[in-house]
Write a protein that holds these residues in place. Sequence first.
Motif, PDB file in Angstrom:
ATOM      1  N   ILE A  35       8.535   2.301   4.554  1.00  0.00           N
ATOM      2  CA  ILE A  35       9.822   1.820   4.037  1.00  0.00           C
ATOM      3  C   ILE A  35      10.761   2.992   3.776  1.00  0.00           C
ATOM      4  CG2 ILE A  35      10.934   0.714   2.052  1.00  0.00           C
ATOM      5  CD1 ILE A  35       8.477  -1.119   1.866  1.00  0.00           C
ATOM      6  N   LEU A  36      10.250   4.048   3.160  1.00  0.00           N
ATOM      7  CA  LEU A  36      11.090   5.216   2.891  1.00  0.00           C
ATOM      8  C   LEU A  36      11.525   5.889   4.188  1.00  0.00           C
ATOM      9  CD1 LEU A  36       9.274   6.850  -0.178  1.00  0.00           C
ATOM     10  CD2 LEU A  36      11.246   5.311  -0.160  1.00  0.00           C
ATOM     11  N   ALA A  37      10.638   5.919   5.182  1.00  0.00           N
ATOM     12  CA  ALA A  37      11.006   6.508   6.473  1.00  0.00           C
ATOM     13  C   ALA A  37      12.156   5.727   7.102  1.00  0.00           C
ATOM     14  CB  ALA A  37       9.794   6.528   7.404  1.00  0.00           C
ATOM     15  N   GLY A  38      12.154   4.410   6.922  1.00  0.00           N
ATOM     16  CA  GLY A  38      13.240   3.595   7.454  1.00  0.00           C
ATOM     17  C   GLY A  38      14.566   3.861   6.780  1.00  0.00           C
ATOM     18  N   ARG A  39      14.528   4.467   5.583  1.00  0.00           N
ATOM     19  CA  ARG A  39      15.765   4.806   4.872  1.00  0.00           C
ATOM     20  C   ARG A  39      16.084   6.293   4.983  1.00  0.00           C
ATOM     21  NH1 ARG A  39      16.244   1.810  -0.824  1.00  0.00           N
ATOM     22  NH2 ARG A  39      18.366   2.584  -0.477  1.00  0.00           N
ATOM     23  N   GLY A  40      15.404   6.954   5.925  1.00  0.00           N
ATOM     24  CA  GLY A  40      15.749   8.338   6.217  1.00  0.00           C
ATOM     25  C   GLY A  40      15.015   9.379   5.411  1.00  0.00           C
ATOM     26  N   MET A  41      13.930   9.001   4.698  1.00  0.00           N
ATOM     27  CA  MET A  41      13.220   9.954   3.851  1.00  0.00           C
ATOM     28  C   MET A  41      11.786  10.085   4.347  1.00  0.00           C
ATOM     29  SD  MET A  41      13.517  12.053   1.405  1.00  0.00           S
ATOM     30  CE  MET A  41      15.121  11.544   0.784  1.00  0.00           C
TER      31      MET A  41
ATOM     32  N   ARG B  43      -3.946  -9.673  -7.782  1.00  0.00           N
ATOM     33  CA  ARG B  43      -3.317  -9.357  -6.494  1.00  0.00           C
ATOM     34  C   ARG B  43      -3.391  -7.870  -6.215  1.00  0.00           C
ATOM     35  NH1 ARG B  43       0.577 -13.398  -8.030  1.00  0.00           N
ATOM     36  NH2 ARG B  43       1.972 -11.788  -8.831  1.00  0.00           N
ATOM     37  N   ARG B  44      -3.099  -7.043  -7.223  1.00  0.00           N
ATOM     38  CA  ARG B  44      -3.145  -5.605  -7.015  1.00  0.00           C
ATOM     39  C   ARG B  44      -4.571  -5.114  -6.817  1.00  0.00           C
ATOM     40  NH1 ARG B  44       1.247  -2.630  -6.987  1.00  0.00           N
ATOM     41  NH2 ARG B  44      -0.208  -1.578  -5.610  1.00  0.00           N
ATOM     42  N   GLU B  45      -5.516  -5.748  -7.486  1.00  0.00           N
ATOM     43  CA  GLU B  45      -6.916  -5.378  -7.315  1.00  0.00           C
ATOM     44  C   GLU B  45      -7.346  -5.580  -5.863  1.00  0.00           C
ATOM     45  OE1 GLU B  45     -11.118  -6.251  -9.689  1.00  0.00           O
ATOM     46  OE2 GLU B  45      -9.567  -7.787  -9.606  1.00  0.00           O
ATOM     47  N   ARG B  46      -6.927  -6.688  -5.263  1.00  0.00           N
ATOM     48  CA  ARG B  46      -7.250  -6.929  -3.854  1.00  0.00           C
ATOM     49  C   ARG B  46      -6.545  -5.929  -2.953  1.00  0.00           C
ATOM     50  NH1 ARG B  46      -6.707 -12.368  -5.629  1.00  0.00           N
ATOM     51  NH2 ARG B  46      -4.550 -12.420  -4.885  1.00  0.00           N
ATOM     52  N   GLN B  47      -5.278  -5.615  -3.259  1.00  0.00           N
ATOM     53  CA  GLN B  47      -4.529  -4.686  -2.430  1.00  0.00           C
ATOM     54  C   GLN B  47      -5.124  -3.284  -2.487  1.00  0.00           C
ATOM     55  OE1 GLN B  47      -1.906  -5.090  -0.295  1.00  0.00           O
ATOM     56  NE2 GLN B  47      -2.175  -2.921   0.153  1.00  0.00           N
ATOM     57  N   MET B  48      -5.539  -2.859  -3.674  1.00  0.00           N
ATOM     58  CA  MET B  48      -6.105  -1.525  -3.837  1.00  0.00           C
ATOM     59  C   MET B  48      -7.534  -1.441  -3.316  1.00  0.00           C
ATOM     60  SD  MET B  48      -4.644  -0.843  -7.696  1.00  0.00           S
ATOM     61  CE  MET B  48      -5.241   0.835  -7.886  1.00  0.00           C
ATOM     62  N   GLN B  49      -8.135  -2.579  -2.985  1.00  0.00           N
ATOM     63  CA  GLN B  49      -9.489  -2.697  -2.457  1.00  0.00           C
ATOM     64  C   GLN B  49     -10.558  -2.368  -3.491  1.00  0.00           C
ATOM     65  OE1 GLN B  49      -9.836  -0.568   1.253  1.00  0.00           O
ATOM     66  NE2 GLN B  49      -8.255  -1.785   2.233  1.00  0.00           N
ATOM     67  N   ARG B  50     -10.375  -1.329  -4.220  1.00  0.00           N
ATOM     68  CA  ARG B  50     -11.312  -1.042  -5.300  1.00  0.00           C
ATOM     69  C   ARG B  50     -10.657  -0.108  -6.295  1.00  0.00           C
ATOM     70  NH1 ARG B  50     -14.424   3.761  -5.117  1.00  0.00           N
ATOM     71  NH2 ARG B  50     -13.894   5.139  -3.376  1.00  0.00           N
TER      72      ARG B  50
ATOM     73  N   SER C 223       0.846  -1.190   0.000  1.00  0.00           N
ATOM     74  CA  SER C 223       0.000   0.000   0.000  1.00  0.00           C
ATOM     75  C   SER C 223       0.883   1.242   0.000  1.00  0.00           C
ATOM     76  CB  SER C 223      -0.902   0.009   1.237  1.00  0.00           C
ATOM     77  OG  SER C 223      -0.126   0.220   2.418  1.00  0.00           O
ATOM     78  N   LEU C 224       0.274   2.384  -0.241  1.00  0.00           N
ATOM     79  CA  LEU C 224       1.032   3.632  -0.212  1.00  0.00           C
ATOM     80  C   LEU C 224       1.604   3.902   1.181  1.00  0.00           C
ATOM     81  CD1 LEU C 224      -1.355   5.859  -2.365  1.00  0.00           C
ATOM     82  CD2 LEU C 224       0.762   4.753  -3.095  1.00  0.00           C
ATOM     83  N   ARG C 225       0.854   3.536   2.205  1.00  0.00           N
ATOM     84  CA  ARG C 225       1.353   3.735   3.569  1.00  0.00           C
ATOM     85  C   ARG C 225       2.501   2.767   3.889  1.00  0.00           C
ATOM     86  NH1 ARG C 225      -2.047   7.156   6.426  1.00  0.00           N
ATOM     87  NH2 ARG C 225      -4.078   7.521   5.432  1.00  0.00           N
ATOM     88  N   ASP C 226       2.471   1.571   3.309  1.00  0.00           N
ATOM     89  CA  ASP C 226       3.607   0.652   3.472  1.00  0.00           C
ATOM     90  C   ASP C 226       4.878   1.275   2.894  1.00  0.00           C
ATOM     91  OD1 ASP C 226       2.046  -1.311   4.651  1.00  0.00           O
ATOM     92  OD2 ASP C 226       1.616  -2.314   2.739  1.00  0.00           O
ATOM     93  N   ILE C 227       4.761   1.861   1.714  1.00  0.00           N
ATOM     94  CA  ILE C 227       5.927   2.471   1.069  1.00  0.00           C
ATOM     95  C   ILE C 227       6.387   3.693   1.851  1.00  0.00           C
ATOM     96  CG2 ILE C 227       6.764   3.540  -1.066  1.00  0.00           C
ATOM     97  CD1 ILE C 227       4.707   1.815  -2.551  1.00  0.00           C
TER      98      ILE C 227
END
Length: 245
Positions: A47-53, A184-191, A40-44
């Motif tokens: 991840i970016l926060a963990g790399r200092g961004m 898979r992406r359809e399920r992840q995006m929910q709709r 998800s966008l919040r997952d990314i």
Amino acid sequence: MRWLGQAGEIPSDLTKYPGYRFPAEVIHHAVWLYHLFSLSLRDIELILAGRGMVVSHESIRRWYLRFGADFAAKLRKHRPRPGDAWHLDEVFLKINGDLQYLWRAVDQNGIVLDILVQDRRNATASRRFFKRLLAGLKYKPRRLITDGLRSCGAAHRDLLPKVGHRTSRYLNNRAENSHRPTRRRERQMQRIKSPEQAQRFLSAHSMIYGHFRPRRHLMTADQYRRVRDKAFRIWRQETCVQASV
């Protein structure tokens, strides 16, 4: 590896896209994560926060909307010439309660040739997809393989009458399997909010995802590593070039 300096500032030597304050390396990495993995966008954002961004998920959404299609178009130039056997298939997408159909064509190597989202799967829709496919590739196949949908036969007779055509639900697994990342992406995006959003996202997704997903089971470990390194080299080369906005 971190993108920020000790004081949290962005190094001045990183490539920038005009009008964007974040480095190109951060933007293309976020787009890469979004299209390659079911995140998800919040997952990314995490991840970016963990790399200092520190960047919001809304910024990441704007990045993939702005750059996804451009990156995919650049990768298309490096795609090998399609094989001579094309598999065509269509699956339904439910968008705001309405049925839409995702048309997809792949070659015998599993490389996605093109997709098109339409609200019908009749002869007119089939011809429209065939025309788009031929215009984008500039090649003609030796053989077409489809399921039992009759509208494909009508488009074949009108546009590719000299090309062999086989209809079989059992021979078309190549195209049917290529729909799995989409599901898979359809399920992840929910709709999916609109057919236009589906077309824009899935066109970019099929190209970017496919660029990094060679047929691993047909390669030795050394061959796979070389192909993977080449894919990353092309990706960095094409996505870090400054783009006009």
